[in-house]
Design a protein around this motif. Structure first.
Motif, PDB file in Angstrom:
ATOM      1  N   VAL A  40     -21.128 -23.075  78.184  1.00 19.51           N
ATOM      2  CA  VAL A  40     -21.223 -24.297  77.536  1.00 19.51           C
ATOM      3  C   VAL A  40     -22.303 -24.159  76.294  1.00 19.51           C
ATOM      4  O   VAL A  40     -22.232 -24.859  75.325  1.00 19.51           O
ATOM      5  CB  VAL A  40     -21.528 -25.590  78.525  1.00 19.51           C
ATOM      6  CG1 VAL A  40     -22.283 -26.632  77.869  1.00 19.51           C
ATOM      7  CG2 VAL A  40     -20.593 -25.674  79.562  1.00 19.51           C
TER       8      VAL A  40
ATOM      9  N   TYR B 154     -19.935 -23.725  82.373  1.00 15.05           N
ATOM     10  CA  TYR B 154     -19.096 -23.063  81.499  1.00 15.05           C
ATOM     11  C   TYR B 154     -17.674 -24.120  81.368  1.00 15.05           C
ATOM     12  O   TYR B 154     -17.657 -25.158  81.732  1.00 15.05           O
ATOM     13  CB  TYR B 154     -18.080 -22.004  82.557  1.00 15.05           C
ATOM     14  CG  TYR B 154     -18.987 -20.824  82.813  1.00 15.05           C
ATOM     15  CD1 TYR B 154     -19.111 -19.684  82.022  1.00 15.05           C
ATOM     16  CD2 TYR B 154     -19.815 -20.858  84.162  1.00 15.05           C
ATOM     17  CE1 TYR B 154     -19.831 -18.570  82.177  1.00 15.05           C
ATOM     18  CE2 TYR B 154     -20.731 -19.582  84.209  1.00 15.05           C
ATOM     19  CZ  TYR B 154     -20.663 -18.608  83.173  1.00 15.05           C
ATOM     20  OH  TYR B 154     -21.242 -17.385  83.655  1.00 15.05           O
ATOM     21  N   TYR B 155     -16.938 -23.739  80.218  1.00 18.29           N
ATOM     22  CA  TYR B 155     -15.914 -24.369  79.874  1.00 18.29           C
ATOM     23  C   TYR B 155     -14.925 -23.557  80.247  1.00 18.29           C
ATOM     24  O   TYR B 155     -14.743 -22.304  80.272  1.00 18.29           O
ATOM     25  CB  TYR B 155     -15.586 -24.606  78.508  1.00 18.29           C
ATOM     26  CG  TYR B 155     -16.782 -25.395  77.635  1.00 18.29           C
ATOM     27  CD1 TYR B 155     -16.682 -26.891  77.987  1.00 18.29           C
ATOM     28  CD2 TYR B 155     -17.501 -25.133  76.620  1.00 18.29           C
ATOM     29  CE1 TYR B 155     -17.598 -27.852  77.455  1.00 18.29           C
ATOM     30  CE2 TYR B 155     -18.203 -26.097  76.000  1.00 18.29           C
ATOM     31  CZ  TYR B 155     -18.290 -27.289  76.634  1.00 18.29           C
ATOM     32  OH  TYR B 155     -19.262 -28.291  76.073  1.00 18.29           O
TER      33      TYR B 155
ATOM     34  N   VAL C  54     -10.535 -23.421  79.886  1.00 17.77           N
ATOM     35  CA  VAL C  54      -9.317 -24.137  79.053  1.00 17.77           C
ATOM     36  C   VAL C  54      -8.089 -22.998  79.344  1.00 17.77           C
ATOM     37  O   VAL C  54      -8.190 -21.870  79.320  1.00 17.77           O
ATOM     38  CB  VAL C  54      -9.560 -24.534  77.783  1.00 17.77           C
ATOM     39  CG1 VAL C  54     -10.020 -23.221  77.074  1.00 17.77           C
ATOM     40  CG2 VAL C  54      -8.570 -25.145  77.091  1.00 17.77           C
TER      41      VAL C  54
ATOM     42  N   ALA D 263     -13.558 -26.293  73.227  1.00 14.66           N
ATOM     43  CA  ALA D 263     -14.436 -26.717  74.042  1.00 14.66           C
ATOM     44  C   ALA D 263     -13.875 -28.281  74.052  1.00 14.66           C
ATOM     45  O   ALA D 263     -14.382 -28.959  75.304  1.00 14.66           O
ATOM     46  CB  ALA D 263     -16.083 -26.542  73.513  1.00 14.66           C
TER      47      ALA D 263
ATOM     48  N   ALA E 133     -11.569 -28.403  76.895  1.00 10.19           N
ATOM     49  CA  ALA E 133     -11.758 -27.849  78.131  1.00 10.19           C
ATOM     50  C   ALA E 133     -12.057 -28.668  79.229  1.00 10.19           C
ATOM     51  O   ALA E 133     -12.659 -29.709  79.036  1.00 10.19           O
ATOM     52  CB  ALA E 133     -12.662 -26.711  77.735  1.00 10.19           C
ATOM     53  N   SER E 134     -12.210 -28.079  80.423  1.00 12.11           N
ATOM     54  CA  SER E 134     -12.661 -28.735  81.495  1.00 12.11           C
ATOM     55  C   SER E 134     -14.182 -28.045  81.662  1.00 12.11           C
ATOM     56  O   SER E 134     -14.279 -26.988  81.430  1.00 12.11           O
ATOM     57  CB  SER E 134     -12.020 -28.701  82.850  1.00 12.11           C
ATOM     58  OG  SER E 134     -10.740 -29.143  82.820  1.00 12.11           O
ATOM     59  N   ARG E 135     -15.219 -28.786  82.045  1.00 11.52           N
ATOM     60  CA  ARG E 135     -16.635 -28.231  82.385  1.00 11.52           C
ATOM     61  C   ARG E 135     -16.725 -27.895  83.660  1.00 11.52           C
ATOM     62  O   ARG E 135     -16.485 -28.826  84.453  1.00 11.52           O
ATOM     63  CB  ARG E 135     -17.460 -29.278  81.675  1.00 11.52           C
ATOM     64  CG  ARG E 135     -19.006 -28.614  81.813  1.00 11.52           C
ATOM     65  CD  ARG E 135     -19.883 -29.408  80.875  1.00 11.52           C
ATOM     66  NE  ARG E 135     -21.163 -28.755  81.061  1.00 11.52           N
ATOM     67  CZ  ARG E 135     -22.120 -29.177  80.200  1.00 11.52           C
ATOM     68  NH1 ARG E 135     -21.957 -30.194  79.271  1.00 11.52           N
ATOM     69  NH2 ARG E 135     -23.368 -28.764  80.355  1.00 11.52           N
TER      70      ARG E 135
END
Length: 99
Positions: free
Chosen positions: A15, A51-52, A54, A74, A77-79
């Motif tokens: 991230v 983290y991201y 995806v 980002a 993406a999911s975190r």
């Protein structure tokens, strides 16, 4: 469409965008892994951190480690936070970048 995408690649990156440059030839905080025929994926050995994650098409997976591309990814993406010894499960949808 909700269907499994066995051609997808899952990208995982920090991230903290300051680590997106000058990360060396074997970066500890970046991973790319192909999705299996059953739609599952596994990423191992990430240091603890945020983290991201995806899923992307094959053509996006070839040049994703540029700061501009990661910034675009980002936003799609999911975190996920990873702690020492933790296991996480994610359900991802293949994201597309307009080219």
């Amino acid at each position: 469409s909700g269907a499994t995408d066995p051609g997808a690649t899952v990208l995982v990156f920090p991230v903290d965008d300051t680590s997106w440059v000058e990360y060396g030839s074997t970066p500890a905080y970046f991973r790319a892994t192909r999705v299996g025929q059953d739609g599952t994926f596994r990423v191992v050995g990430l240091p603890p951190g945020d983290y991201y994650a995806v899923a992307v098409s094959e053509e996006t997976a070839t040049d994703w480690q540029y700061a501009g591309t990661m910034k675009a990814l980002a936003s799609l993406a999911s975190r996920v936070a990873v702690g020492v010894g933790e296991t996480r499960s994610l359900s991802l949808t293949t994201a597309g970048l307009g080219r």
